[in-house]
Design a protein around this motif. Structure first.
Motif, PDB file in Angstrom:
ATOM      1  N   ASN A 102      45.973  40.839  41.013  1.00 46.91           N
ATOM      2  CA  ASN A 102      45.622  41.963  40.147  1.00 46.91           C
ATOM      3  C   ASN A 102      46.506  41.990  38.904  1.00 46.91           C
ATOM      4  OD1 ASN A 102      44.791  44.348  39.006  1.00 46.91           O
ATOM      5  ND2 ASN A 102      45.820  45.643  40.499  1.00 46.91           N
ATOM      6  N   ALA A 103      45.996  41.396  37.850  1.00 48.09           N
ATOM      7  CA  ALA A 103      46.729  41.402  36.581  1.00 48.09           C
ATOM      8  C   ALA A 103      46.244  42.504  35.653  1.00 48.09           C
ATOM      9  CB  ALA A 103      46.601  40.040  35.898  1.00 48.09           C
ATOM     10  N   GLU A 104      45.197  43.199  36.048  1.00 42.53           N
ATOM     11  CA  GLU A 104      44.645  44.291  35.239  1.00 42.53           C
ATOM     12  C   GLU A 104      45.387  45.576  35.599  1.00 42.53           C
ATOM     13  OE1 GLU A 104      42.447  43.746  32.819  1.00 42.53           O
ATOM     14  OE2 GLU A 104      42.647  41.645  33.391  1.00 42.53           O
ATOM     15  N   GLU A 109      50.556  52.010  35.964  1.00 41.33           N
ATOM     16  CA  GLU A 109      51.035  50.999  36.915  1.00 41.33           C
ATOM     17  C   GLU A 109      52.170  50.175  36.309  1.00 41.33           C
ATOM     18  OE1 GLU A 109      47.177  49.830  39.575  1.00 41.33           O
ATOM     19  OE2 GLU A 109      47.097  49.338  37.436  1.00 41.33           O
ATOM     20  N   LEU A 110      52.022  49.831  35.028  1.00 40.96           N
ATOM     21  CA  LEU A 110      53.084  49.081  34.356  1.00 40.96           C
ATOM     22  C   LEU A 110      54.364  49.907  34.269  1.00 40.96           C
ATOM     23  CD1 LEU A 110      51.057  47.337  31.521  1.00 40.96           C
ATOM     24  CD2 LEU A 110      52.351  46.195  33.354  1.00 40.96           C
ATOM     25  N   GLU A 111      54.232  51.186  33.988  1.00 38.50           N
ATOM     26  CA  GLU A 111      55.402  52.057  33.923  1.00 38.50           C
ATOM     27  C   GLU A 111      56.080  52.168  35.279  1.00 38.50           C
ATOM     28  OE1 GLU A 111      58.491  54.149  32.612  1.00 38.50           O
ATOM     29  OE2 GLU A 111      57.039  53.076  31.374  1.00 38.50           O
ATOM     30  N   LYS A 112      55.280  52.268  36.321  1.00 38.29           N
ATOM     31  CA  LYS A 112      55.835  52.332  37.682  1.00 38.29           C
ATOM     32  C   LYS A 112      56.603  51.044  38.014  1.00 38.29           C
ATOM     33  CE  LYS A 112      54.478  53.184  42.463  1.00 38.29           C
ATOM     34  NZ  LYS A 112      53.363  53.430  43.380  1.00 38.29           N
ATOM     35  N   PRO A 180      49.431  35.930  38.796  1.00 38.12           N
ATOM     36  CA  PRO A 180      48.840  36.525  37.590  1.00 38.12           C
ATOM     37  C   PRO A 180      49.472  37.882  37.268  1.00 38.12           C
ATOM     38  CG  PRO A 180      47.124  35.529  38.914  1.00 38.12           C
ATOM     39  CD  PRO A 180      48.403  35.460  39.728  1.00 38.12           C
ATOM     40  N   ARG A 181      49.747  38.678  38.289  1.00 43.91           N
ATOM     41  CA  ARG A 181      50.411  39.977  38.095  1.00 43.91           C
ATOM     42  C   ARG A 181      51.819  39.778  37.521  1.00 43.91           C
ATOM     43  NH1 ARG A 181      49.814  45.043  40.884  1.00 43.91           N
ATOM     44  NH2 ARG A 181      51.764  46.173  41.184  1.00 43.91           N
ATOM     45  N   VAL A 185      53.342  41.134  33.979  1.00 42.74           N
ATOM     46  CA  VAL A 185      54.565  41.942  33.893  1.00 42.74           C
ATOM     47  C   VAL A 185      55.565  41.285  32.954  1.00 42.74           C
ATOM     48  CG1 VAL A 185      56.591  42.701  35.218  1.00 42.74           C
ATOM     49  CG2 VAL A 185      54.279  43.135  36.081  1.00 42.74           C
ATOM     50  N   LEU A 186      55.717  39.994  33.061  1.00 48.78           N
ATOM     51  CA  LEU A 186      56.653  39.281  32.180  1.00 48.78           C
ATOM     52  C   LEU A 186      56.224  39.416  30.718  1.00 48.78           C
ATOM     53  CD1 LEU A 186      59.225  37.593  32.279  1.00 48.78           C
ATOM     54  CD2 LEU A 186      57.791  35.557  32.472  1.00 48.78           C
TER      55      LEU A 186
END
Length: 196
Positions: A102-104, A109-112, A180-181, A185-186
């Motif tokens: 899950n890269a979407e 979610e990114l903040e978490k 992919p996730r 994130v990177l």
């Protein structure tokens, strides 16, 4: 529990439904599970038995041709005097697999993840450097990666395991790669190179 690749495939297919181990005490319990390379293994029953109670049918259910060969294998790998019969089954795909793919990710979610990585870095930043290293050097043995981070192998592997729990890395036969996730994130959380 450690399983040979053939036994893992047997568990996944349903051909292997038992395992036997010699331990000083039970290392798994009924109702528990374990993640493996093929997915989740569910443990349904754990019981102490004597070698005389092991039948050839039991051995076949554990992936061995006979009770004699199975007991010889178990005795060779013994970690204690008590023989255990463990009823097990394939419990499904590793939930981390779906997480890794899950890269979407939403902004929430990114903040978490950003907050989680910042907590992991609280006693010294390492998450970004580890992700970047794995991204630059996939399928490289962990000993070399640990050396590149000026670390011992075991503490390095523990760090990678923590990233794997977040679905950011995945283990290969040798070394690791970014999922992919993890790549997302990177490229977003650490896009500016300033860390979490």
């Amino acid at each position: 529990m450690i399983f040979a690749a053939a036994h893992l495939e047997g568990i996944r297919s349903g051909a292997v439904t038992l395992a036997f181990r010699r331990w000083d005490r039970a290392r798994v319990r009924a109702g528990s599970s374990q993640r493996t390379a093929v997915g989740v293994i569910a443990f349904d029953a754990v019981e102490e038995i004597t070698p005389a109670e092991v039948s050839d049918a039991d051995a076949e259910a554990a992936g061995f041709p006979s009770a004699e060969k199975m007991l010889a294998f178990v005795d060779k790998k013994a970690h204690g005097p008590i023989l255990y019969r463990i009823a097990l089954r394939y419990g499904g795909a590793d939930p981390r697999q779906a997480l890794r793919e899950n890269a979407e990710l939403s902004e929430a979610e990114l903040e978490k993840l950003r907050r989680r990585l910042a907590r992991m870095d609280a006693n010294g930043a390492w998450t970004e450097a580890t992700l970047r290293l794995i991204g630059e050097r996939p399928a490289v043995v962990s000993t070399e990666l640990a050396e590149a981070m000026s670390m011992e192998r075991q503490p390095f592997k523990i760090r990678v395991r923590r990233l794997k729990e977040l679905g950011l890395t995945e283990s290969l036969e040798v070394g690791y790669r970014l999922s992919p996730r993890g790549r997302r994130v990177l490229d977003t959380v650490f896009a500016d190179g300033e860390g979490a």
